[in-house]
Design an enzyme around this catalytic site. Structure first.
Site, short mmCIF file in Angstrom:
data_model
loop_
_atom_site.label_atom_id
_atom_site.label_comp_id
_atom_site.label_asym_id
_atom_site.label_seq_id
_atom_site.Cartn_x
_atom_site.Cartn_y
_atom_site.Cartn_z
N HIS A 36 0.84 -1.20 0.00
CA HIS A 36 0.00 0.00 0.00
C HIS A 36 0.88 1.25 0.00
O HIS A 36 2.08 1.17 0.26
CB HIS A 36 -0.81 0.09 1.30
CG HIS A 36 -1.71 -1.05 1.60
ND1 HIS A 36 -3.06 -0.99 1.43
CD2 HIS A 36 -1.45 -2.27 2.13
CE1 HIS A 36 -3.62 -2.13 1.82
NE2 HIS A 36 -2.67 -2.93 2.26
N GLU A 118 2.54 -0.80 4.38
CA GLU A 118 2.33 0.55 3.87
C GLU A 118 3.69 1.20 3.58
O GLU A 118 4.62 1.09 4.39
CB GLU A 118 1.62 1.44 4.91
CG GLU A 118 0.19 1.04 5.20
CD GLU A 118 -0.83 1.62 4.21
OE1 GLU A 118 -0.42 2.30 3.24
OE2 GLU A 118 -2.04 1.36 4.40
N HIS A 156 -2.57 -2.99 -3.38
CA HIS A 156 -3.95 -2.79 -2.94
C HIS A 156 -4.88 -2.55 -4.14
O HIS A 156 -6.00 -3.05 -4.19
CB HIS A 156 -4.01 -1.60 -1.96
CG HIS A 156 -5.23 -1.57 -1.12
ND1 HIS A 156 -5.51 -0.55 -0.26
CD2 HIS A 156 -6.27 -2.45 -1.00
CE1 HIS A 156 -6.67 -0.81 0.35
NE2 HIS A 156 -7.14 -1.94 -0.09
N ASP A 166 -3.65 2.70 -4.58
CA ASP A 166 -2.30 2.54 -4.03
C ASP A 166 -1.75 1.13 -4.26
O ASP A 166 -2.55 0.20 -4.43
CB ASP A 166 -2.31 2.88 -2.52
CG ASP A 166 -3.20 1.96 -1.70
OD1 ASP A 166 -4.40 1.81 -2.04
OD2 ASP A 166 -2.71 1.36 -0.72
ZN LIG Z 1 -4.12 0.60 0.63
#
Ligand SMILES: [Zn+2]
Length: 180
Positions: A36, A118, A156, A166
């Site tokens: 992400h 992330e 994602h 993302d």
């Molecule tokens: Zn995401």
């Protein structure tokens, strides 16, 4: 970099425990990594607002966007900041709330069986050398700890098409795959 498979935690990394997690379903196999990107406020780097967001501590008065999102209960297992620093929010054997409605190869609810990573970044901008290095290293450590991941790596936007963009157009999958 090492994972303690009993605690599900990375050693020598900053721990920021998130309440936004629960147990994975029984007998589930961890076999997917989801990449992400996020930045808070959007497009701004270097603050600790992402940590605050995943810990439900974002102050809605700090930024108009925070007023929109501050009540969302989300998390990821880890965040890789622009410097390459890794922050962990959720032990790997627990379920982080990162993917939402999603489908990977015909299987819904990707949070059940995936690890969410992330990167501090945006849907359109580039990422830093240190982020590719650390992500590549982390993926190899995760594959060692959870061999069922094999080569199951996705973004994602690939598991939530139309809903999520993302990690974004600036993320270079070839560059990730060609890290030494
Ligand atoms: Zn995401």
């Amino acid at each position: 970099m090492k994972i303690n498979t009993t605690t599900g935690l990375l050693n020598d990394c900053r721990q920021c425990p998130s309440p936004n997690k629960d147990s994975r379903p029984e007998n589930v196999t961890i076999d997917l990594i989801v990449v992400h990107s996020i930045s808070l406020p959007p497009g701004q780097y270097g603050s600790n607002k992402i940590e605050h967001f995943f810990q439900n501590k974002l102050n809605k008065n700090d930024h108009p966007y925070f007023a929109e999102i501050h009540e969302m209960q989300v998390s990821s297992h880890v965040l890789i900041k622009r410097s390459g620093e890794i922050v962990q929010f959720v032990p790997f054997h627990e379920r982080a709330w990162h993917a939402g409605q999603s489908n990977y190869n015909g299987r819904d609810r990707c949070n059940d069986f995936s690890i969410g990573i992330e990167l501090e970044g945006t849907d359109t901008g580039p990422f830093e050398d240190e982020q590719y290095k650390q992500l590549s290293h982390l993926i190899s450590v995760l594959k060692d700890a959870y061999p069922t991941i094999s080569d199951n790596l996705t973004g994602h936007s690939d598991i939530s098409p139309g809903r999520k963009k993302d990690p974004g157009t600036g993320f270079d999958w070839n560059r990730l795959n060609n890290q030494p």
